[in-house]
Design a protein around this motif. Structure first.
Motif, PDB file in Angstrom:
ATOM      1  N   ASN A  40      14.422  50.726  -1.174  1.00  0.00           N
ATOM      2  CA  ASN A  40      13.426  50.376  -2.181  1.00  0.00           C
ATOM      3  C   ASN A  40      12.867  51.678  -2.759  1.00  0.00           C
ATOM      4  O   ASN A  40      12.356  52.518  -2.013  1.00  0.00           O
ATOM      5  N   PHE A  41      12.987  51.843  -4.058  1.00  0.00           N
ATOM      6  CA  PHE A  41      12.427  53.011  -4.731  1.00  0.00           C
ATOM      7  C   PHE A  41      10.941  52.778  -4.935  1.00  0.00           C
ATOM      8  O   PHE A  41      10.522  51.730  -5.432  1.00  0.00           O
ATOM      9  N   ASN A  42      10.121  53.746  -4.537  1.00  0.00           N
ATOM     10  CA  ASN A  42       8.679  53.653  -4.725  1.00  0.00           C
ATOM     11  C   ASN A  42       8.315  54.405  -6.003  1.00  0.00           C
ATOM     12  O   ASN A  42       8.372  55.632  -6.039  1.00  0.00           O
ATOM     13  N   PRO A  43       7.907  53.692  -7.053  1.00  0.00           N
ATOM     14  CA  PRO A  43       7.574  54.363  -8.311  1.00  0.00           C
ATOM     15  C   PRO A  43       6.332  55.248  -8.218  1.00  0.00           C
ATOM     16  O   PRO A  43       6.118  56.101  -9.074  1.00  0.00           O
ATOM     17  N   ASP A  45       5.575  57.422  -5.649  1.00  0.00           N
ATOM     18  CA  ASP A  45       5.823  58.757  -5.099  1.00  0.00           C
ATOM     19  C   ASP A  45       7.248  59.259  -5.364  1.00  0.00           C
ATOM     20  O   ASP A  45       7.599  60.363  -4.974  1.00  0.00           O
ATOM     21  N   GLY A  46       8.076  58.444  -6.028  1.00  0.00           N
ATOM     22  CA  GLY A  46       9.424  58.877  -6.398  1.00  0.00           C
ATOM     23  C   GLY A  46      10.393  58.977  -5.237  1.00  0.00           C
ATOM     24  O   GLY A  46      11.434  59.605  -5.357  1.00  0.00           O
ATOM     25  N   ARG A  47      10.068  58.350  -4.103  1.00  0.00           N
ATOM     26  CA  ARG A  47      10.951  58.410  -2.935  1.00  0.00           C
ATOM     27  C   ARG A  47      11.558  57.044  -2.646  1.00  0.00           C
ATOM     28  O   ARG A  47      11.083  56.032  -3.164  1.00  0.00           O
ATOM     29  N   CYS A  48      12.592  57.036  -1.826  1.00  0.00           N
ATOM     30  CA  CYS A  48      13.254  55.803  -1.418  1.00  0.00           C
ATOM     31  C   CYS A  48      12.908  55.490   0.034  1.00  0.00           C
ATOM     32  O   CYS A  48      12.771  56.402   0.855  1.00  0.00           O
ATOM     33  N   TYR A  49      12.770  54.211   0.330  1.00  0.00           N
ATOM     34  CA  TYR A  49      12.440  53.741   1.673  1.00  0.00           C
ATOM     35  C   TYR A  49      13.338  52.558   1.999  1.00  0.00           C
ATOM     36  O   TYR A  49      13.808  51.858   1.103  1.00  0.00           O
ATOM     37  N   GLN A  50      13.532  52.304   3.297  1.00  0.00           N
ATOM     38  CA  GLN A  50      14.277  51.114   3.672  1.00  0.00           C
ATOM     39  C   GLN A  50      13.541  49.913   3.081  1.00  0.00           C
ATOM     40  O   GLN A  50      12.304  49.832   3.148  1.00  0.00           O
ATOM     41  N   ALA A  51      14.300  48.991   2.512  1.00  0.00           N
ATOM     42  CA  ALA A  51      13.694  47.818   1.882  1.00  0.00           C
ATOM     43  C   ALA A  51      13.077  46.913   2.947  1.00  0.00           C
ATOM     44  O   ALA A  51      13.750  46.450   3.860  1.00  0.00           O
ATOM     45  N   GLU A  52      11.776  46.716   2.832  1.00  0.00           N
ATOM     46  CA  GLU A  52      11.026  45.887   3.771  1.00  0.00           C
ATOM     47  C   GLU A  52       9.920  45.182   2.996  1.00  0.00           C
ATOM     48  O   GLU A  52       9.176  45.817   2.246  1.00  0.00           O
ATOM     49  N   ASP A  53       9.809  43.869   3.180  1.00  0.00           N
ATOM     50  CA  ASP A  53       8.754  43.128   2.498  1.00  0.00           C
ATOM     51  C   ASP A  53       7.395  43.437   3.105  1.00  0.00           C
ATOM     52  O   ASP A  53       7.299  43.610   4.320  1.00  0.00           O
ATOM     53  N   LEU A  56       7.792  47.737  -2.186  1.00  0.00           N
ATOM     54  CA  LEU A  56       6.918  48.677  -2.885  1.00  0.00           C
ATOM     55  C   LEU A  56       7.023  48.499  -4.393  1.00  0.00           C
ATOM     56  O   LEU A  56       8.087  48.197  -4.913  1.00  0.00           O
ATOM     57  N   GLY A  57       5.927  48.656  -5.085  1.00  0.00           N
ATOM     58  CA  GLY A  57       5.921  48.577  -6.541  1.00  0.00           C
ATOM     59  C   GLY A  57       5.469  47.237  -7.085  1.00  0.00           C
ATOM     60  O   GLY A  57       5.346  47.068  -8.286  1.00  0.00           O
ATOM     61  N   ALA A  58       5.219  46.266  -6.210  1.00  0.00           N
ATOM     62  CA  ALA A  58       4.741  44.954  -6.645  1.00  0.00           C
ATOM     63  C   ALA A  58       3.370  44.707  -6.027  1.00  0.00           C
ATOM     64  O   ALA A  58       2.948  45.421  -5.115  1.00  0.00           O
ATOM     65  N   ASP A  59       2.674  43.685  -6.508  1.00  0.00           N
ATOM     66  CA  ASP A  59       1.290  43.514  -6.072  1.00  0.00           C
ATOM     67  C   ASP A  59       1.068  42.507  -4.948  1.00  0.00           C
ATOM     68  O   ASP A  59       0.006  42.478  -4.353  1.00  0.00           O
ATOM     69  N   GLY A  60       2.045  41.685  -4.616  1.00  0.00           N
ATOM     70  CA  GLY A  60       1.853  40.677  -3.579  1.00  0.00           C
ATOM     71  C   GLY A  60       1.976  41.244  -2.182  1.00  0.00           C
ATOM     72  O   GLY A  60       2.443  42.361  -1.970  1.00  0.00           O
ATOM     73  N   SER A  61       1.570  40.446  -1.196  1.00  0.00           N
ATOM     74  CA  SER A  61       1.641  40.886   0.196  1.00  0.00           C
ATOM     75  C   SER A  61       2.606  40.034   1.020  1.00  0.00           C
ATOM     76  O   SER A  61       2.671  40.169   2.229  1.00  0.00           O
ATOM     77  N   GLY A  62       3.377  39.174   0.346  1.00  0.00           N
ATOM     78  CA  GLY A  62       4.317  38.299   1.042  1.00  0.00           C
ATOM     79  C   GLY A  62       5.731  38.843   1.004  1.00  0.00           C
ATOM     80  O   GLY A  62       5.949  40.051   1.027  1.00  0.00           O
ATOM     81  N   GLY A  63       6.690  37.930   0.925  1.00  0.00           N
ATOM     82  CA  GLY A  63       8.090  38.305   0.951  1.00  0.00           C
ATOM     83  C   GLY A  63       8.749  38.197  -0.411  1.00  0.00           C
ATOM     84  O   GLY A  63       8.116  37.887  -1.411  1.00  0.00           O
ATOM     85  N   SER A  64      10.039  38.500  -0.424  1.00  0.00           N
ATOM     86  CA  SER A  64      10.841  38.397  -1.640  1.00  0.00           C
ATOM     87  C   SER A  64      12.285  38.096  -1.258  1.00  0.00           C
ATOM     88  O   SER A  64      12.641  38.125  -0.082  1.00  0.00           O
ATOM     89  N   VAL A  65      13.111  37.825  -2.228  1.00  0.00           N
ATOM     90  CA  VAL A  65      14.522  37.538  -1.980  1.00  0.00           C
ATOM     91  C   VAL A  65      15.389  38.787  -2.082  1.00  0.00           C
ATOM     92  O   VAL A  65      16.558  38.769  -1.736  1.00  0.00           O
ATOM     93  N   TRP A  66      14.845  39.903  -2.513  1.00  0.00           N
ATOM     94  CA  TRP A  66      15.667  41.045  -2.921  1.00  0.00           C
ATOM     95  C   TRP A  66      16.290  41.799  -1.762  1.00  0.00           C
ATOM     96  O   TRP A  66      17.412  42.291  -1.868  1.00  0.00           O
TER      97      TRP A  66
END
Length: 97
Positions: A40-43, A45-53, A56-66
Motif C-alpha cells: 500500500n502506497f502511503n500518499p 509520506d511517499g513510502r510503501c507498506y504491507q497492505a493491511e486494513d 492508508l490514504g482513506a478515511d475509514g477504520s474498517g476493511g476493504s476488498v483491495w
C-alpha cells in the motif's frame, strides 16, 4: 519499505488505482492483512507498506476488498483471475458492511 523496488517494467507487477466510496475508503466490515507481495502506497509520506486494513490514504477504520484482490492476483493463475466468478464472491462477502 522503499517503493523504488516497485519501479520498472516487470510483467510481474501491477499498480491498481482505486476510486470510489465505501469499499475504497475502508468502510467494509472485516479487516484483512495481505501477503508480503501486496503493498500500500502511503500518499502522506511517499513510502510503501504491507497492505493491511484499514488501508492508508482513506478515511475509514474498517476493511476493504483491495488486499484480498491483490493476494488473489498474485496467487491465482491469470486465466482464473480474469474470470470474475473465481474471486468476486469472496470479495463481495468481505465487503458487506
Amino acid at each position: 519499505m522503499d517503493c523504488g523496488s516497485f519501479v520498472g517494467d516487470s510483467p510481474d507487477q501491477a499498480v491498481l488505482f482505486v476510486f470510489g466510496q465505501s469499499n475504497s475508503a475502508n468502510h467494509a466490515k472485516d479487516r484483512y492483512v495481505a501477503g508480503n507481495e501486496v503493498v500500500n502506497f502511503n500518499p502522506h509520506d511517499g513510502r510503501c507498506y504491507q497492505a493491511e486494513d484499514p488501508l492508508l490514504g482513506a478515511d475509514g477504520s474498517g476493511g476493504s476488498v483491495w488486499g484480498r484482490l491483490g493476494d488473489d492476483l498474485v496467487t491465482v493463475p491469470v486465466a482464473s483471475a480474469l474470470c470474475m466468478t473465481t474471486w468476486l464472491p469472496r470479495l463481495l462477502t468481505s465487503a458487506k458492511p
